[in-house]
Write an enzyme that holds these catalytic residues in place. Structure first.
Site, mmCIF file in Angstrom:
data_model
loop_
_atom_site.group_PDB
_atom_site.id
_atom_site.type_symbol
_atom_site.label_atom_id
_atom_site.label_comp_id
_atom_site.label_asym_id
_atom_site.label_seq_id
_atom_site.Cartn_x
_atom_site.Cartn_y
_atom_site.Cartn_z
ATOM 1 N N SER A 111 0.797 -1.228 0.000
ATOM 2 C CA SER A 111 0.000 0.000 0.000
ATOM 3 C C SER A 111 0.829 1.278 0.000
ATOM 4 C CB SER A 111 -0.952 0.011 1.206
ATOM 5 O OG SER A 111 -0.223 0.036 2.403
ATOM 6 N N LYS A 148 -7.060 3.567 8.220
ATOM 7 C CA LYS A 148 -6.103 4.554 7.698
ATOM 8 C C LYS A 148 -6.690 5.965 7.710
ATOM 9 C CE LYS A 148 -3.717 1.250 4.680
ATOM 10 N NZ LYS A 148 -3.466 0.835 3.279
#
Length: 829
Positions: free
Chosen positions: A712, A755
């Site tokens: 990511s 996140k």
């Protein structure tokens, strides 16, 4: 016929309810039934009765307990004594409206009224004539309606009617012989009925049929149709009574055989006592008596009896005797077809789940869906639930809540470190110290055949030379096989199909693929900071107060104090460490109370630091930097989301790439992919290709002691490299996450919710995501998204356009190239 009805019938025959001037005619012809009806009129009060249908000519007692109907009955008793009687559609309705009452009823005359000591009123009424409600006049204080009286419709001198009448009488006589509860006087009553209409009414009133069927008989106007339907119902009743009689005879025969066996055994016992011999018969007899009370399958019962007979033949001093006795005791102590009644009130289930667990909405919805299917099918054949997630998020307690909601017993089996297949399947009873497996042992302990069985830490199963326990669970957790589960110790089939198995796991990687295929995985994600705050307020603080004997007025926590505990003293997905930290604070206060020392009853953030000491964890905050090559990324960890800074720098060298910060293989590959793409697009980005040959690139991610991996950070690394090679500034308060491909596509990643919450806590205002991650954003509560602007991209060119400014940093690096490069002499950018 109930005892009250039986007594009433006999009293009625004896004339005990008839007072002077009130002669009860039990049997009436059609003229007597209708007498006086025309004089009453069309508007009549309506009495709704429960579980009863009144027919013309029939005399029945009715107990009136509802006040509005007591007033109706008393007024009618003082007047002409006529009332309308209609059956109630729903018997549980205490205050019925017109919609709750059948529209066809019977006009009745009150023959006798008796006021009981408990305040209820019992009336004895006789049906007169059927009617249909045509207009509902009022329901206050009681029902009054305009009715139309219905005439009986039986063809006269009809052979069909004659045949039906004879058939009805024959069926009634057969029912009298089959049902001993009906008084013999009913035969006399039946022989004296010579009116076809009254015969159908009398039999309809006394037949064993539901209210709906009796109401249907009352509503039918055609006499032939009514008599035919009545005959059908009576034939069904006869079939049921014959079946009951057959079962009774069979059971009686079995009981006689058991009594004979028992008598013979008692004689043997007396003979042994006289001879001074004490055998094992007493223990075996007790086991046999317990076995008689078990509802086990025929094969198991036969096997059990065989084992008891074998015990009687074994010498009590032989080594095999205690083994055989223990085996028989295990069989009889197991639950065989002994179930608790399930509570399928799904609203109640949801309420319990909400009370016990805050958040976890998706998990709760999936559990409710699973229980809804179980309610509709009443069959557990389906995937076994596996709650998968980090430690401390409430997986095990969810299983306990499901058991409480369903009203089932709860049993938990810890599988951590289990490495012997015999722990699941048991040992053969020929071995010394043999015993059943843990599954059967727990079923014996819970004493119910349908508990909620939690298999805790199923991912911690291991295997060695003694076998693979996870393979043994393939049969236990397979709905097609576990109805015939065979434990090595039991040697007979045991039904586990009614058990609700719920497995828990922290990781799916270590679960055998075949076993994982048998389970439906429900992911239980970690709690957000906001959810932890609510859990602490609603559950953890009250629980710790109670466990430490501190009252709510003696200690309370400010919101800032709880936030301090979450941010600075714990770092986890669940709330176990948070509960421990709260417990430490509460114990500090408890000590002050016990020692009568002064203390602060309202705990503030400063008080937390004073009690627990310096902060253990630092909260990551976005830091603006004027240095090229520093970009903010977003990461998911087992304890929630975090921001991370990717730093890059260039130094004279030979084009070497250095990666530091304890990066995993996937993360290293992402960095190599980003650099390869950047080299292929150097010219459009305005990068001198000589930089790649004459300058080394160092990529570092701080917190080097913490392992990091995953794809990511791909676009974050590319942005950092682009910034350091072009010396362009990165936009302030912007963060990003996304995987990169070699041709520059941005691919979706996971952990979006965590996140985003981490970015919000760190003060980030803009986030760059893959366009395919839009679906994850739509599932997040809009409350968590407020104040953040999202950019959805499909390729890295869009990322660089959004993340990099056109302005260079204040102090850009001066790049120089060696003389043997393509452009001789030094140059700078």
């Amino acid at each position: 016929m109930s005892r009250f009805e039986h007594a009433f019938f006999q009293n009625l025959m004896n004339g005990e309810f008839a007072s002077e001037g009130d002669l009860i005619h039990l049997f009436t012809d059609e003229e007597n039934t209708s007498s006086g009806v025309e004089a009453f009129g069309e508007e009549i009060p309506i009495l709704s009765v429960r579980n009863t249908v009144l027919f013309p000519g029939v005399v029945i007692p009715i107990t009136v307990g509802r006040q509005r109907f007591i007033r109706l009955v008393k007024k009618a008793q003082k007047g002409d004594k006529f009332i309308g009687v209609c059956a109630q559609i729903h018997s549980n309705q205490d205050d019925p409206s017109w919609e709750d009452v059948y529209q066809v009823g019977t006009l009745a005359k009150i023959i006798k009224m008796i006021v009981l000591p408990d305040g209820n009123t019992t009336i004895i009424i006789q049906g007169k004539k059927r009617f249909a409600i045509r207009e509902q006049i009022t329901d206050d204080p009681y029902f009054i309606a305009k009715v139309e009286y219905l005439e009986e419709n039986f063809p006269k001198n009809s052979k069909k009617i004659k045949a039906l009448e004879e058939s009805l009488k024959e069926a009634a006589v057969k029912i009298l012989h089959l049902n001993p509860e009906i008084p013999r006087e009913a035969q006399v009553a039946l022989d004296n009925i010579d009116n076809t209409a009254f015969l159908t009414h009398f039999l309809s009133s006394n037949i064993n049929a539901p209210v709906e069927s009796k109401q249907r008989l009352l509503e039918i106007n055609d006499g032939v149709e009514r008599a035919t339907l009545l005959l059908e119902l009576m034939m069904k009743d006869i079939q049921m009574l014959e079946l009951k009689s057959e079962i009774h005879k069979k059971v009686h025969t079995d009981i006689d055989q058991q009594q004979r066996d028992y008598f013979l055994r008692q004689q043997m016992k007396v003979l042994q006592t006289e001879l001074g011999e004490e055998g094992p018969e007493k223990e075996v007899e007790e086991l046999r008596l317990k076995g008689m009370q078990k509802a086990w399958p025929a094969e198991v019962k036969k096997h059990f009896e065989k084992e008891l007979d074998k015990i009687l033949r074994i010498n009590p001093s032989a080594a095999e005797y205690p083994i055989a006795l223990n085996y028989a005791e295990t069989l009889v102590e197991l639950p065989w077809n002994e179930f608790t009644q399930d509570n399928f009130d799904l609203k109640h289930t949801r309420q319990i789940l909400d009370e016990d667990h805050f958040g976890l909405e998706k998990v709760k919805d999936r559990i409710i869906e699973y229980l809804a299917v179980l309610k509709l099918k009443n069959d557990l054949k389906g995937p076994i639930l596996c709650l998968f997630g980090p430690p401390g998020v409430g997986k095990t307690s969810l299983g306990k809540s499901i058991a409480a909601a369903l009203g089932r017993k709860y049993i938990r089996m810890s599988l951590g470190g289990l490495h012997d297949e015999a722990e699941i399947r048991g040992h053969r009873k020929t071995y010394v110290g043999a015993m059943p497996g843990k599954v059967i042992q727990n079923m014996k302990k819970v004493k119910i055949s349908n508990p909620v069985f939690v298999l805790d830490e199923i991912d911690k199963l291991s295997s060695d030379f003694r076998g693979d326990p996870s393979s043994a669970f393939l049969e236990v957790l397979d709905p097609e096989q576990n109805s015939t589960f065979i434990d090595n110790y039991l040697e007979v089939e045991y039904d586990l199909s009614k058990v609700l198995f719920i497995a828990t796991a922290n990781s799916l990687d270590s679960i055998q693929p075949a076993l994982r295929d048998r389970m439906e995985i429900i992911e239980v994600t970690g709690y957000t900071q906001e959810e932890k705050l609510e859990i602490a307020k609603r559950h953890l603080v009250p629980k710790q107060r109670q466990e430490h004997g501190v009252k709510s007025r003696e200690i309370s926590f400010e919101k800032a104090a709880l936030q301090k505990l979450i941010d600075s003293y714990t770092r986890e997905s669940g709330v176990r460490n948070l509960e421990r930290a709260i417990g430490k604070v509460v114990r500090h206060v408890a000590k002050s109370i016990a020692m009568e020392e002064p203390y602060e009853s309202k705990i503030s953030a400063e008080a937390v630091r004073k009690i627990l000491g310096a902060e253990i964890f630092d909260k990551e905050i976005h830091q603006e930097s004027d240095v090229a090559g520093v970009v903010t990324g977003l990461a998911w960890t087992s304890v929630g989301g975090e921001i991370l800074f990717i730093e890059s720098s260039l130094s004279r060298g030979k084009g070497k790439l250095t990666l530091s910060g304890q990066l995993g293989d996937v993360m290293k590959e992402s960095a190599v992919t980003a650099l390869s793409y950047l080299k292929s697009k150097a010219e459009p980005l305005g990068i001198d290709h000589r930089l790649f040959d004459q300058y080394d690139l160092h990529l570092h991610i701080p917190a080097g002691a913490v392992p990091k991996d995953g794809p990511s950070a791909g676009i974050t690394m590319l942005t950092a490299m682009s910034s350091v090679y072009t010396q362009r500034r990165v936009k302030p308060k912007i963060a990003m996450t996304g995987e990169i491909s070699l041709i520059g596509k941005v691919l979706p990643v996971g952990g979006i919710k965590e996140k985003i919450l981490a970015a919000k806590r760190a003060g980030i205002k803009e986030i760059i995501l893959c366009k395919k991650n839009l679906r994850d954003i739509e599932e997040i509560d809009p409350h968590y998204l407020k104040g953040i602007q999202f950019h959805y991209v499909t390729n890295v060119d869009e990322v660089l356009e959004l993340a990099l400014t056109k302005v260079k940093v204040k102090h850009p690096l001066q790049f120089t190239f060696s003389a043997d490069s393509k452009n001789s002499g030094g140059s700078s950018i």
